[in-house]
Scaffold this active site. Sequence first.
Site, mmCIF file in Angstrom:
data_model
loop_
_atom_site.group_PDB
_atom_site.id
_atom_site.type_symbol
_atom_site.label_atom_id
_atom_site.label_comp_id
_atom_site.label_asym_id
_atom_site.label_seq_id
_atom_site.Cartn_x
_atom_site.Cartn_y
_atom_site.Cartn_z
ATOM 1 C CB SER A 7 -0.744 0.059 1.096
ATOM 2 O OG SER A 7 -1.353 1.293 1.598
ATOM 3 C CG HIS A 31 -3.921 -2.018 -1.041
ATOM 4 N ND1 HIS A 31 -5.027 -2.706 -1.284
ATOM 5 C CD2 HIS A 31 -4.190 -0.864 -0.293
ATOM 6 C CE1 HIS A 31 -5.994 -2.223 -0.402
ATOM 7 N NE2 HIS A 31 -5.335 -1.431 0.305
ATOM 8 C CG ASP A 33 -5.156 2.307 1.272
ATOM 9 O OD1 ASP A 33 -6.128 1.431 1.149
ATOM 10 O OD2 ASP A 33 -4.080 2.140 1.311
ATOM 11 C CG MET A 35 -8.646 6.695 2.699
ATOM 12 S SD MET A 35 -7.955 7.001 3.943
ATOM 13 C CE MET A 35 -6.883 5.506 3.900
ATOM 14 C CG HIS A 64 -9.031 -0.645 0.154
ATOM 15 N ND1 HIS A 64 -8.504 -0.628 1.225
ATOM 16 C CD2 HIS A 64 -10.348 -0.861 0.541
ATOM 17 C CE1 HIS A 64 -9.142 -0.993 2.391
ATOM 18 N NE2 HIS A 64 -10.464 -0.868 1.910
ATOM 19 C CG MET A 66 -11.300 2.572 2.748
ATOM 20 S SD MET A 66 -9.629 2.485 3.443
ATOM 21 C CE MET A 66 -8.677 2.753 1.971
ATOM 22 C CG MET A 135 -11.119 -3.367 6.349
ATOM 23 S SD MET A 135 -9.681 -2.905 5.287
ATOM 24 C CE MET A 135 -8.703 -1.769 6.550
ATOM 25 N N GLY A 140 -8.811 3.950 7.269
ATOM 26 C CA GLY A 140 -8.636 5.211 7.607
ATOM 27 C C GLY A 140 -6.988 5.723 7.695
ATOM 28 C CG ASP A 174 -5.771 -2.899 4.191
ATOM 29 O OD1 ASP A 174 -4.609 -2.430 4.496
ATOM 30 O OD2 ASP A 174 -6.521 -2.246 3.121
ATOM 31 N N GLY A 175 -4.031 -3.994 7.041
ATOM 32 C CA GLY A 175 -3.875 -3.386 8.343
ATOM 33 C C GLY A 175 -3.089 -4.210 9.287
ATOM 34 N N GLY A 196 1.535 -1.635 4.279
ATOM 35 C CA GLY A 196 1.945 -0.251 3.995
ATOM 36 C C GLY A 196 3.136 -0.148 4.693
HETATM 37 C C1 DX5 Z 1 -6.021 1.779 5.977
HETATM 38 C C2 DX5 Z 1 -5.543 1.224 4.545
HETATM 39 C C3 DX5 Z 1 -4.551 0.232 4.364
HETATM 40 C C4 DX5 Z 1 -3.070 0.968 5.018
HETATM 41 C C5 DX5 Z 1 -2.507 -0.339 5.619
HETATM 42 O O1 DX5 Z 1 -7.195 2.028 6.064
HETATM 43 O O2 DX5 Z 1 -6.743 0.383 3.955
HETATM 44 O O3 DX5 Z 1 -4.103 0.041 3.268
HETATM 45 O O4 DX5 Z 1 -2.341 1.574 3.924
HETATM 46 O O5 DX5 Z 1 -1.073 0.152 6.266
HETATM 47 P P1 DX5 Z 1 -0.515 -0.601 7.387
HETATM 48 O O6 DX5 Z 1 0.301 -1.818 6.580
HETATM 49 O O7 DX5 Z 1 0.603 0.260 7.687
HETATM 50 O O8 DX5 Z 1 -1.422 -0.803 8.475
HETATM 51 ZN ZN ZN Z 2 -6.203 -0.282 2.193
#
Ligand code: DX5
Ligand code: ZN
Length: 222
Positions: A7, A31, A33, A35, A64, A66, A135, A140, A174-175, A196
């Site tokens: 990510s 990936h 993100d 938002m 992804h 959000m 998740m 976020g 993810d997370g 990420g």
């Molecule tokens: C959070 C995102 C993730 C985020 C993950 O809402 O959807 O994709 O980038 O980051 P890490 O791997 O640092 O938890």
């Molecule tokens: Zn994500």
Amino acid sequence: MIRICPSILNADHTNLSSEIARIADASDILHLDVMDNVFVPNKTFTLQESMAIIKNSPIPVDSHLMVADPDVVAVEYAKVGSASVTFHWEASASPSETLKAIRGAGSRAALAVKPGTPFSSVRELLSELDMLLIMTVEPGFGGQKFMVDMLPKIREAHEAILELSGPRPWLQVDGGISLETIALAAEAGADAFVAGSAVFKAESPAAMCQQLRELATHSQVK
Ligand code: DX5
Ligand code: ZN
């Protein structure tokens, strides 16, 4: 088959193409993100900005989303070339139609669930999915702690996927995925891993992807 999906949320956004180049050979899917500051309290890439990233990415991009209006925008992300589009069940009034629209525009269609949403909410939709995202943090922000209490939900989803008679969707997490947590998720049945901060804070993001892949491969349930 294991898929590693870095990510770029917390990568250096002033130099994204070189950040992406650092992980391209060692990973499977980028990936992205997206938002909107409504569905989650944070804002990232617009459709225009996403388009440029997708167009220039040397590897396939999973968007992804959000966002609060996936039934409207998901198909747009498919049309601009996302290899797959993932949207949240919680934000969708008509997930089945949106999944069909994404596939109709030529992308893989995926549904995501927040930590508070039980697997039973999406069970009926499994056969319409190319991927289910569970998740493992509240969506976020990057850099949060992996929620170990999501492991039973991952297991439940994995078992339901094995029972499908048709094609099996991938099971993504993810997370908080890192060298400390990836094996737990793989043992529970996940086969696609978003990472990420673990990747982009590493001295060598490519070597980190490789290590994560090895750990997941050794821990994967058959
Ligand atoms: C959070 C995102 C993730 C985020 C993950 O809402 O959807 O994709 O980038 O980051 P890490 O791997 O640092 O938890
Ligand atoms: Zn994500």
